[in-house]
Design a protein around this motif. Structure first.
Motif, short mmCIF file in Angstrom:
data_model
loop_
_atom_site.label_atom_id
_atom_site.label_comp_id
_atom_site.label_asym_id
_atom_site.label_seq_id
_atom_site.Cartn_x
_atom_site.Cartn_y
_atom_site.Cartn_z
N TYR A 9 -2.96 10.57 -1.87
CA TYR A 9 -2.90 9.14 -1.56
C TYR A 9 -1.68 8.82 -0.72
CZ TYR A 9 0.49 9.19 -5.38
OH TYR A 9 1.58 9.49 -6.17
N GLY A 10 -1.63 7.59 -0.22
CA GLY A 10 -0.57 7.19 0.70
C GLY A 10 -1.02 7.45 2.11
N GLY A 11 -0.35 8.38 2.78
CA GLY A 11 -0.82 8.83 4.07
C GLY A 11 -0.14 8.21 5.27
N LYS A 12 -0.24 8.93 6.37
CA LYS A 12 0.31 8.49 7.65
C LYS A 12 -0.70 7.56 8.30
CE LYS A 12 2.46 10.48 11.79
NZ LYS A 12 2.75 11.76 12.52
N SER A 13 -0.73 6.32 7.83
CA SER A 13 -1.75 5.37 8.23
C SER A 13 -1.26 3.95 7.99
CB SER A 13 -3.05 5.62 7.45
OG SER A 13 -3.96 4.56 7.61
N VAL A 14 -1.75 3.00 8.78
CA VAL A 14 -1.40 1.60 8.54
C VAL A 14 -2.08 1.06 7.28
CG1 VAL A 14 -0.91 1.07 10.95
CG2 VAL A 14 -3.24 0.82 10.08
N GLU A 15 -3.01 1.84 6.74
CA GLU A 15 -3.68 1.46 5.48
C GLU A 15 -3.02 2.13 4.27
OE1 GLU A 15 -8.11 0.91 5.75
OE2 GLU A 15 -7.84 2.09 7.56
N HIS A 16 -1.76 2.48 4.41
CA HIS A 16 -0.99 3.16 3.38
C HIS A 16 -1.01 2.38 2.06
CE1 HIS A 16 2.36 6.01 2.37
NE2 HIS A 16 2.68 5.04 1.52
N GLU A 17 -0.74 1.08 2.11
CA GLU A 17 -0.67 0.28 0.89
C GLU A 17 -2.03 0.18 0.20
OE1 GLU A 17 0.58 -0.72 3.77
OE2 GLU A 17 2.73 -1.08 3.46
N VAL A 18 -3.10 0.09 0.98
CA VAL A 18 -4.44 0.04 0.40
C VAL A 18 -4.72 1.32 -0.37
CG1 VAL A 18 -6.89 -0.23 0.91
CG2 VAL A 18 -5.21 -1.44 2.30
N SER A 19 -4.30 2.45 0.19
CA SER A 19 -4.47 3.74 -0.48
C SER A 19 -3.73 3.78 -1.81
CB SER A 19 -3.98 4.87 0.43
OG SER A 19 -4.02 6.10 -0.23
N LEU A 20 -2.51 3.24 -1.85
CA LEU A 20 -1.74 3.22 -3.09
C LEU A 20 -2.46 2.43 -4.18
CD1 LEU A 20 1.90 2.66 -1.77
CD2 LEU A 20 1.08 4.65 -3.00
N LYS A 21 -3.02 1.29 -3.81
CA LYS A 21 -3.73 0.47 -4.79
C LYS A 21 -4.97 1.18 -5.31
CE LYS A 21 -2.11 -3.90 -2.81
NZ LYS A 21 -2.50 -5.15 -2.10
N THR A 22 -5.67 1.85 -4.41
CA THR A 22 -6.85 2.61 -4.83
C THR A 22 -6.46 3.72 -5.79
OG1 THR A 22 -8.10 2.14 -2.80
CG2 THR A 22 -8.70 4.13 -4.01
N ALA A 23 -5.42 4.48 -5.43
CA ALA A 23 -4.98 5.61 -6.27
C ALA A 23 -4.53 5.13 -7.64
CB ALA A 23 -3.86 6.37 -5.58
N TYR A 24 -3.83 4.01 -7.68
CA TYR A 24 -3.35 3.47 -8.95
C TYR A 24 -4.51 3.18 -9.89
CZ TYR A 24 -1.18 0.14 -12.18
OH TYR A 24 -0.74 -0.52 -13.30
N THR A 25 -5.55 2.53 -9.38
CA THR A 25 -6.70 2.18 -10.21
C THR A 25 -7.45 3.42 -10.65
OG1 THR A 25 -6.90 0.18 -8.85
CG2 THR A 25 -8.69 0.66 -10.37
N VAL A 26 -7.63 4.38 -9.74
CA VAL A 26 -8.36 5.60 -10.07
C VAL A 26 -7.63 6.40 -11.15
CG1 VAL A 26 -9.09 7.85 -9.18
CG2 VAL A 26 -9.56 5.80 -7.86
N MET A 27 -6.32 6.54 -11.00
CA MET A 27 -5.55 7.34 -11.96
C MET A 27 -5.63 6.76 -13.37
SD MET A 27 -2.14 8.53 -9.93
CE MET A 27 -2.24 9.20 -8.26
#
Length: 358
Positions: A9-27
């Protein structure tokens, strides 16, 4: 022995924050009796790092952000492969990387080389679904209805801006939309009502990509369908967001506290069936596997237009994709994640039957 689940999760992308929120919920949803969780955070610079031991009972979003232990991306990836992925036992990767360097086939190619099962679309389907220009060509060749569009590279814009502006006005008219070709979450998208706005919108889109797509506006409703599966995919009941925004931009999607979901969308039985059928057709045209969300426009005359296919849709508790499945067949969030992991193992097992020697 439990399955090792590597969450990227995270990533070199402008959608970095969206990825964090997704990972948080999945975990928070992972069944710890079945999976050993190995979170791997990728910084905005592309450096891989592992957070300290996480406590799910007290987990905060900020806990997912790990301090990099390496200065270079290549070194950090190598260390992760040695310390994490080399561990023995059954393993699977869950890439929750939205946008570039994660949703575009890059991380999927790496998993293919490592011969590790991973959730979601493969290299080709990830690449073509993220690239809106290529995706629209595939939809056109399949005879799937979509809004009128044009696609341009930055070098074309640099060489003859006047021609592009004139062609857009003649073939699309106003209002029209400008979109970076390979990006999601409505980042870099502009709704343009005249030449001045179009010029500014094109400049904005080229900040995020070297290729863009221009589309004519379709007045009506935006309907979404969740699709999952490999060779025989399933489509959920359609859903839609109820809102008053003329343009459903990033702030509207993620900041509007009054945003509500209508699932299933208020549609006739005939139209519901037609939308689900088209969603599966678009999914298969792109060679998708695992999951995707298909977004459509429904105009006031009842004409249906496929807008785009999102190979890694939002996966938070307030995202449309998981809620559509719960309203369709009662699949809970944690059950949905397990189904997607099962699809990953099935696809990987089938690939092991392919011969690479004669």
């Amino acid at each position: 022995m439990k399955t090792k689940l590597y969450v990227l999760y995270g990533g070199k992308s402008v959608e970095h924050e969206v990825s964090l929120k997704t990972a948080y919920t999945v975990m928070l949803s992972i069944d710890e009796s079945k999976y050993d969780l190995f979170p791997i955070y990728i910084t905005r610079e592309g450096i891989w790092s592992t957070p300290d031991k996480l406590s799910r009972s007290k987990l905060e979003l900020s806990d997912l952000i790990a301090v990099p232990r390496h200065a270079e991306a290549a070194e950090s990836i190598g260390q992760s492969l040695i310390s994490q992925f080399a561990l023995p036992g059954r393993k699977v990767v869950l890439p929750l990387l939205h946008g570039s360097n994660g949703e575009d086939g890059t991380i999927q190619g790496m998993m293919e080389l490592l011969n590790i099962p991973y959730v979601g679309n493969g290299v080709l389907s990830s690449a073509v679904t993220l690239d809106k220009a290529i995706s629209k060509q595939l939809l056109a060749q399949a005879g799937i209805n979509q809004a009128k569009y044009l696609a341009y590279r930055y070098d074309q814009w640099a060489e003859d801006r006047a021609f592009i502006l004139e062609e857009a006005e003649m073939k699309l008219g106003y209002p029209c939309y400008v979109k970076p070709a390979s990006l999601g979450s409505s980042i870099g998208i502009s709704r343009c009502s005249d030449k001045q706005q179009l010029t500014a919108g094109i400049a904005e889109a080229f900040k995020y990509d070297s290729k863009l797509v221009l589309e004519s506006e379709v007045l009506g409703r935006e309907i979404q369908v969740a699709v999952m599966g490999n060779e025989k995919p399933l489509a959920s009941l359609p859903g839609e967001f109820i809102h008053k925004h003329l343009f459903f931009d990033f702030e509207s999607k993620y900041m509007d506290k009054h945003l509500t979901m209508s699932i299933p969308a208020q549609l006739s039985e005939e139209l519901t069936g037609r939308i689900r059928k088209i969603a599966i057709q678009a999914y298969q045209v792109h060679g998708c596997s695992g999951l995707a969300r298909v977004d459509c426009f429904l105009d006031h005359e009842g004409h249906l237009y496929v807008n785009e296919i999102n190979a890694l849709p939002g996966f938070t508790n307030y995202s449309m994709y998981p809620v559509m499945w719960e309203r369709t067949d009662g699949t809970l969030y944690s059950e949905l994640v397990e189904k997607l992991i099962d699809y990953a193992f099935t696809r990987h097992a089938e690939k092991q039957t392919i011969h690479y020697t004669r």
